[in-house]
Motif scaffolding. Structure first.
Motif, PDB file in Angstrom:
ATOM      1  N   PRO A   1     -26.642 -59.184  -4.886  1.00 51.07           N
ATOM      2  CA  PRO A   1     -27.257 -60.425  -4.409  1.00 51.07           C
ATOM      3  C   PRO A   1     -26.529 -61.683  -4.860  1.00 51.07           C
ATOM      4  CG  PRO A   1     -28.911 -58.939  -5.299  1.00 51.07           C
ATOM      5  CD  PRO A   1     -27.583 -58.302  -5.556  1.00 51.07           C
ATOM      6  N   GLU A   2     -25.908 -61.658  -6.032  1.00 50.09           N
ATOM      7  CA  GLU A   2     -25.281 -62.880  -6.564  1.00 50.09           C
ATOM      8  C   GLU A   2     -24.077 -63.345  -5.752  1.00 50.09           C
ATOM      9  OE1 GLU A   2     -25.492 -59.921  -8.010  1.00 50.09           O
ATOM     10  OE2 GLU A   2     -23.814 -59.469  -9.343  1.00 50.09           O
ATOM     11  N   TYR A   3     -23.580 -62.523  -4.824  1.00 46.69           N
ATOM     12  CA  TYR A   3     -22.428 -62.948  -3.999  1.00 46.69           C
ATOM     13  C   TYR A   3     -22.816 -63.270  -2.550  1.00 46.69           C
ATOM     14  CZ  TYR A   3     -20.064 -61.351  -8.095  1.00 46.69           C
ATOM     15  OH  TYR A   3     -19.693 -61.199  -9.393  1.00 46.69           O
TER      16      TYR A   3
ATOM     17  N   VAL B   1     -21.837 -40.718  -0.282  1.00 49.71           N
ATOM     18  CA  VAL B   1     -21.569 -41.775  -1.268  1.00 49.71           C
ATOM     19  C   VAL B   1     -22.828 -42.596  -1.541  1.00 49.71           C
ATOM     20  CG1 VAL B   1     -20.332 -43.963  -1.642  1.00 49.71           C
ATOM     21  CG2 VAL B   1     -19.096 -41.946  -0.843  1.00 49.71           C
ATOM     22  N   LEU B   2     -23.519 -43.007  -0.465  1.00 43.79           N
ATOM     23  CA  LEU B   2     -24.688 -43.866  -0.650  1.00 43.79           C
ATOM     24  C   LEU B   2     -25.784 -43.131  -1.430  1.00 43.79           C
ATOM     25  CD1 LEU B   2     -24.849 -45.674   2.829  1.00 43.79           C
ATOM     26  CD2 LEU B   2     -23.935 -46.547   0.667  1.00 43.79           C
ATOM     27  N   ARG B   3     -25.931 -41.834  -1.177  1.00 43.60           N
ATOM     28  CA  ARG B   3     -26.977 -41.088  -1.896  1.00 43.60           C
ATOM     29  C   ARG B   3     -26.589 -40.804  -3.330  1.00 43.60           C
ATOM     30  NH1 ARG B   3     -29.183 -36.106   1.456  1.00 43.60           N
ATOM     31  NH2 ARG B   3     -30.560 -36.052  -0.336  1.00 43.60           N
ATOM     32  N   ILE B   4     -25.339 -40.420  -3.539  1.00 47.52           N
ATOM     33  CA  ILE B   4     -24.959 -39.967  -4.875  1.00 47.52           C
ATOM     34  C   ILE B   4     -24.735 -41.158  -5.825  1.00 47.52           C
ATOM     35  CG2 ILE B   4     -23.142 -38.721  -6.162  1.00 47.52           C
ATOM     36  CD1 ILE B   4     -23.235 -36.676  -3.758  1.00 47.52           C
ATOM     37  N   TYR B   5     -24.253 -42.279  -5.301  1.00 48.60           N
ATOM     38  CA  TYR B   5     -24.127 -43.485  -6.143  1.00 48.60           C
ATOM     39  C   TYR B   5     -25.428 -44.278  -6.191  1.00 48.60           C
ATOM     40  CZ  TYR B   5     -19.132 -43.114  -7.049  1.00 48.60           C
ATOM     41  OH  TYR B   5     -17.904 -42.696  -7.493  1.00 48.60           O
ATOM     42  N   GLY B   6     -26.094 -44.381  -5.051  1.00 47.26           N
ATOM     43  CA  GLY B   6     -27.282 -45.231  -4.981  1.00 47.26           C
ATOM     44  C   GLY B   6     -26.889 -46.704  -5.048  1.00 47.26           C
ATOM     45  N   VAL B   7     -27.848 -47.568  -4.754  1.00 45.57           N
ATOM     46  CA  VAL B   7     -27.569 -49.012  -4.770  1.00 45.57           C
ATOM     47  C   VAL B   7     -27.037 -49.422  -6.142  1.00 45.57           C
ATOM     48  CG1 VAL B   7     -28.585 -51.313  -4.571  1.00 45.57           C
ATOM     49  CG2 VAL B   7     -29.379 -49.483  -3.061  1.00 45.57           C
ATOM     50  N   GLU B   8     -27.671 -48.901  -7.191  1.00 45.99           N
ATOM     51  CA  GLU B   8     -27.272 -49.321  -8.546  1.00 45.99           C
ATOM     52  C   GLU B   8     -25.850 -48.894  -8.881  1.00 45.99           C
ATOM     53  OE1 GLU B   8     -30.306 -47.763 -11.102  1.00 45.99           O
ATOM     54  OE2 GLU B   8     -31.794 -49.208 -10.349  1.00 45.99           O
ATOM     55  N   GLY B   9     -25.498 -47.689  -8.460  1.00 49.13           N
ATOM     56  CA  GLY B   9     -24.157 -47.186  -8.751  1.00 49.13           C
ATOM     57  C   GLY B   9     -23.096 -48.022  -8.044  1.00 49.13           C
ATOM     58  N   ILE B  10     -23.366 -48.399  -6.812  1.00 49.16           N
ATOM     59  CA  ILE B  10     -22.414 -49.205  -6.048  1.00 49.16           C
ATOM     60  C   ILE B  10     -22.297 -50.602  -6.663  1.00 49.16           C
ATOM     61  CG2 ILE B  10     -22.067 -50.336  -3.801  1.00 49.16           C
ATOM     62  CD1 ILE B  10     -23.224 -47.675  -2.604  1.00 49.16           C
ATOM     63  N   GLN B  11     -23.438 -51.179  -7.009  1.00 48.88           N
ATOM     64  CA  GLN B  11     -23.406 -52.511  -7.624  1.00 48.88           C
ATOM     65  C   GLN B  11     -22.637 -52.484  -8.944  1.00 48.88           C
ATOM     66  OE1 GLN B  11     -27.611 -53.365  -7.834  1.00 48.88           O
ATOM     67  NE2 GLN B  11     -27.590 -54.519  -5.897  1.00 48.88           N
ATOM     68  N   LYS B  12     -22.850 -51.427  -9.707  1.00 47.31           N
ATOM     69  CA  LYS B  12     -22.195 -51.334 -11.011  1.00 47.31           C
ATOM     70  C   LYS B  12     -20.675 -51.251 -10.828  1.00 47.31           C
ATOM     71  CE  LYS B  12     -22.189 -48.516 -15.115  1.00 47.31           C
ATOM     72  NZ  LYS B  12     -22.067 -47.107 -15.382  1.00 47.31           N
ATOM     73  N   TYR B  13     -20.271 -50.488  -9.827  1.00 43.68           N
ATOM     74  CA  TYR B  13     -18.841 -50.329  -9.552  1.00 43.68           C
ATOM     75  C   TYR B  13     -18.203 -51.679  -9.159  1.00 43.68           C
ATOM     76  CZ  TYR B  13     -14.789 -49.063  -6.675  1.00 43.68           C
ATOM     77  OH  TYR B  13     -13.555 -48.996  -6.108  1.00 43.68           O
ATOM     78  N   ILE B  14     -18.871 -52.381  -8.262  1.00 42.49           N
ATOM     79  CA  ILE B  14     -18.325 -53.661  -7.786  1.00 42.49           C
ATOM     80  C   ILE B  14     -18.328 -54.701  -8.907  1.00 42.49           C
ATOM     81  CG2 ILE B  14     -18.873 -55.614  -6.248  1.00 42.49           C
ATOM     82  CD1 ILE B  14     -19.610 -53.372  -4.173  1.00 42.49           C
ATOM     83  N   ARG B  15     -19.428 -54.778  -9.627  1.00 35.04           N
ATOM     84  CA  ARG B  15     -19.499 -55.751 -10.736  1.00 35.04           C
ATOM     85  C   ARG B  15     -18.475 -55.425 -11.815  1.00 35.04           C
ATOM     86  NH1 ARG B  15     -25.949 -55.519 -10.365  1.00 35.04           N
ATOM     87  NH2 ARG B  15     -26.221 -57.262  -8.908  1.00 35.04           N
ATOM     88  N   GLY B  16     -18.234 -54.153 -12.015  1.00 39.90           N
ATOM     89  CA  GLY B  16     -17.240 -53.732 -13.017  1.00 39.90           C
ATOM     90  C   GLY B  16     -15.871 -54.278 -12.664  1.00 39.90           C
TER      91      GLY B  16
ATOM     92  N   VAL C   1      -3.306 -70.161 -12.838  1.00 36.35           N
ATOM     93  CA  VAL C   1      -4.193 -69.337 -12.013  1.00 36.35           C
ATOM     94  C   VAL C   1      -4.451 -70.130 -10.745  1.00 36.35           C
ATOM     95  CG1 VAL C   1      -6.491 -68.328 -11.806  1.00 36.35           C
ATOM     96  CG2 VAL C   1      -5.263 -68.163 -13.970  1.00 36.35           C
ATOM     97  N   VAL C   2      -4.009 -69.612  -9.625  1.00 38.22           N
ATOM     98  CA  VAL C   2      -4.122 -70.367  -8.373  1.00 38.22           C
ATOM     99  C   VAL C   2      -5.506 -70.152  -7.743  1.00 38.22           C
ATOM    100  CG1 VAL C   2      -3.109 -70.760  -6.090  1.00 38.22           C
ATOM    101  CG2 VAL C   2      -1.632 -70.272  -8.039  1.00 38.22           C
ATOM    102  N   THR C   3      -5.938 -68.911  -7.680  1.00 41.69           N
ATOM    103  CA  THR C   3      -7.309 -68.621  -7.235  1.00 41.69           C
ATOM    104  C   THR C   3      -7.793 -67.398  -7.995  1.00 41.69           C
ATOM    105  OG1 THR C   3      -6.619 -67.096  -5.498  1.00 41.69           O
ATOM    106  CG2 THR C   3      -6.934 -69.385  -4.843  1.00 41.69           C
ATOM    107  N   SER C   4      -9.100 -67.294  -8.126  1.00 43.91           N
ATOM    108  CA  SER C   4      -9.669 -66.098  -8.743  1.00 43.91           C
ATOM    109  C   SER C   4     -11.065 -65.917  -8.182  1.00 43.91           C
ATOM    110  CB  SER C   4      -9.712 -66.274 -10.261  1.00 43.91           C
ATOM    111  OG  SER C   4     -10.502 -65.249 -10.830  1.00 43.91           O
ATOM    112  N   ILE C   5     -11.238 -64.870  -7.406  1.00 40.78           N
ATOM    113  CA  ILE C   5     -12.564 -64.612  -6.849  1.00 40.78           C
ATOM    114  C   ILE C   5     -12.737 -63.114  -6.627  1.00 40.78           C
ATOM    115  CG2 ILE C   5     -11.806 -65.086  -4.471  1.00 40.78           C
ATOM    116  CD1 ILE C   5     -14.790 -66.347  -4.245  1.00 40.78           C
ATOM    117  N   LEU C   6     -13.930 -62.641  -6.878  1.00 40.18           N
ATOM    118  CA  LEU C   6     -14.240 -61.200  -6.824  1.00 40.18           C
ATOM    119  C   LEU C   6     -13.190 -60.421  -7.610  1.00 40.18           C
ATOM    120  CD1 LEU C   6     -15.462 -60.886  -3.108  1.00 40.18           C
ATOM    121  CD2 LEU C   6     -16.790 -61.454  -5.136  1.00 40.18           C
ATOM    122  N   GLY C   7     -12.578 -59.412  -7.018  1.00 36.60           N
ATOM    123  CA  GLY C   7     -11.643 -58.584  -7.786  1.00 36.60           C
ATOM    124  C   GLY C   7     -10.195 -59.015  -7.659  1.00 36.60           C
ATOM    125  N   LEU C   8      -9.946 -60.239  -7.222  1.00 41.46           N
ATOM    126  CA  LEU C   8      -8.567 -60.683  -6.981  1.00 41.46           C
ATOM    127  C   LEU C   8      -8.233 -61.962  -7.761  1.00 41.46           C
ATOM    128  CD1 LEU C   8      -5.937 -60.268  -5.232  1.00 41.46           C
ATOM    129  CD2 LEU C   8      -6.925 -61.924  -3.656  1.00 41.46           C
TER     130      LEU C   8
END
Ligand code: PLP
Length: 512
Positions: A282-284, A363-378, A398-405
């Motif tokens: 949600p934070e993004y 993937v959606l079942r085995i990770y679940g919403v929390e697993g996916i969020q944890k991966y992305i936030r990580g 640092v020219v830009t920094s957003i999400l994983g880039l």
């Protein structure tokens, strides 16, 4: 091959893949071959008599493995992530196991119906407007495609149909030929190369409009271009907005572009190939403000959502135009079942379809919403940490920094390019360059499912080591850099040892 042999072969292959991932950290991130290496190593023809699977699998290790660039290596920071996970790999295998060819609902009802539900799951996971759901009452819906590129092209072709219909409703005498040569499309100069290609493939000029200093396509720029084209008698038809551009992951402002497209009756498509996955958190979601304006939305679970290639999710607010554009019904494809279930062949270019939704479901079942969020936030927190390291040395910007880039540079283009070339030549990291605001930058994307904070330290130490030979004088803001440098030296030594080990085959092939 009988089913007994298949069991052995399949289990051995799964062991091979598991060993590959268990040892991926110890491999050099880059392949070790020269162009044309494989032609010399492979026989010139199909073998006369069949070979054993053991020989074939051994050759995978011997011949193919050296020619692989390890996108899942924690030191791979090029492009964007190429998603991958064990549930997805098994899902892919299961889908191959059934191999029907889903030309219509009847050809395998589960193909269509699993995909319908998965697209709704995904839309809800990203919090997309209700209107995009297959289960909503309106004409909206979602479908899986092979790639973002196909999606951009499909929506371009659909926008053309809608424009022709609209103009012919206003003026029934208007001929299609009189419209086609006048249609124009727009995107920003930061958009992915596939956007420009969709214009070429769809024979609609794609204007790459200048982005502002933050990489965004501004509403005023779009409006000016639309006005200028209308004055020339051209017909604005299609806009591709980018949420997460390839060079620097910048975000066009949909709440600015949306009302213009609505007013000008121009189809608004969103390319969120990489960054779309972040909306699971949600934070993004503020980055897609104005999404209710768009006609079509696309992101790639095969980039940053753990589903291996190919799996590209596309939603339309009104799928009727798309379906009408590509609907060629033949008697052999007709059946008498369920009219309110989509015939997905009308939503895509090929006739046949595979069960792509299976790997997504796993993937959606085995990770679940929390697993996916944890991966992305990580990944995002690792990128933030890396950004902090870069900021600690005044030679870097640092020219830009957003999400994983994170995009960074040295003082000028030439030293930046030199740094990158040397880094890639040393082969401990893989990174690529981009141009942003007319400046050369190095892109550092957190990509691997195995990536950890220590990999950020490793990368930074390697970058520092090489930077010292490009721009010798170093001013430190943080005094822990010295310690990091020493750690780097140990790390490189142990890497040398590990590299030697790499010449040995994987444990599995030794047993064969
Ligand atoms: C990767 C990428 C694409 C192309 O995706 P494909 O699925 O390979 O066609 C398009 N746009 C952006 C922003 C991307 O990052």
């Amino acid at each position: 091959m009988d089913s007994e042999q298949f069991r052995e072969f399949g289990k051995a292959a799964v062991d091979y893949i598991a060993d590959y991932f268990d040892t991926i950290r110890d491999r050099p991130v880059l392949h070790s071959v020269q162009p044309g290496y494989l032609e010399e190593l492979l026989p010139k023809e199909v073998p006369r008599t069949g070979e054993t699977w053991q020989t074939v699998l051994r050759d995978v290790d011997k011949l193919i493995q050296p020619g692989i660039t390890h996108w899942h290596h924690p030191n791979f920071h090029g492009y964007f992530a190429a998603a991958n996970s064990f549930p997805a790999i098994v899902g892919e295998m299961m889908s191959a196991g059934f191999t029907s060819i889903g030309v219509n609902w009847m050809a395998s009802p589960a193909y269509t119906e699993l995909e319908m539900v998965m697209m709704d799951w995904l839309a809800k996971l990203l919090n997309l407007p209700e209107i995009f759901l297959n289960s909503s009452n309106g004409p909206g819906g979602g479908v899986l495609q092979g790639s973002a590129s196909e999606t951009t092209l499909l929506c371009l072709l659909t926008s053309r149909e809608r424009k022709i219909q609209e103009l012919q409703t206003e003026n029934p005498d208007l001929k299609v030929e009189d419209i086609l040569g006048k249609l124009v499309a727009y995107s920003s100069d930061q958009s992915n190369s596939s956007i420009e290609r969709s214009g070429l493939l769809g024979a609609m000029p794609m204007r790459l409009l200048p982005s502002d200093s933050t990489g965004k396509l501004r509403g005023s720029t779009l409006l000016e271009a639309i006005k200028a084209d209308k004055e020339k008698g051209l017909i604005p038809c299609y806009v591709v907005a980018c949420l997460g551009t390839t060079p620097t992951c910048s975000f066009d402002d949909l709440s600015e572009l949306g009302p213009i497209c609505e007013e000008e009756k121009v189809w608004l498509h969103v390319d969120a190939a990489y960054a779309g996955a972040a909306f699971a958190c949600p934070e993004y979601r503020h980055l897609m403000k104005g999404v209710e304006f768009v006609d079509s939305f696309n992101f790639n679970p095969h980039k940053w959502m753990l589903v291996n290639y190919d799996c590209s999710a596309m939603w339309l607010k009104d799928a009727r135009c798309l379906i009408d554009s590509f609907n060629v019904d033949r008697i052999y494809l007709k059946h008498n079942k369920l009219p309110d279930i989509p015939e997905y062949r009308h939503w895509q270019i090929p006739l046949g379809r595979r069960l792509r939704a299976m790997k997504l479901w796993f993937v959606l079942r085995i990770y679940g919403v929390e697993g996916i969020q944890k991966y992305i936030r990580g990944h995002i927190s690792q990128a933030k940490y890396f950004e902090k390291l870069v900021r600690s040395d005044s030679r870097f910007e640092v020219v830009t920094s957003i999400l994983g880039l994170v995009c960074f540079r040295l003082q000028d283009d030439s030293s930046t390019q030199k740094l990158l070339d040397k880094l890639v030549e040393r082969g401990k990291l893989f990174l690529i360059a981009a141009t942003f605001d007319k400046k050369r930058v190095i892109r550092f994307a957190v990509c691997s499912r195995y990536s950890e904070k220590r990999d950020m330290d490793f990368a930074w130490n390697e970058i520092l080591l090489v930077a010292d030979s490009v721009v010798p004088k170093r001013k430190r803001k943080f005094n822990h850099s010295h310690y990091l440098l020493e750690e780097n030296i140990c790390f490189s030594d142990s890497l040398k040892i590990k590299r030697k080990m790499l010449c040995e085959p994987l444990p599995f092939t030794k047993d064969l």
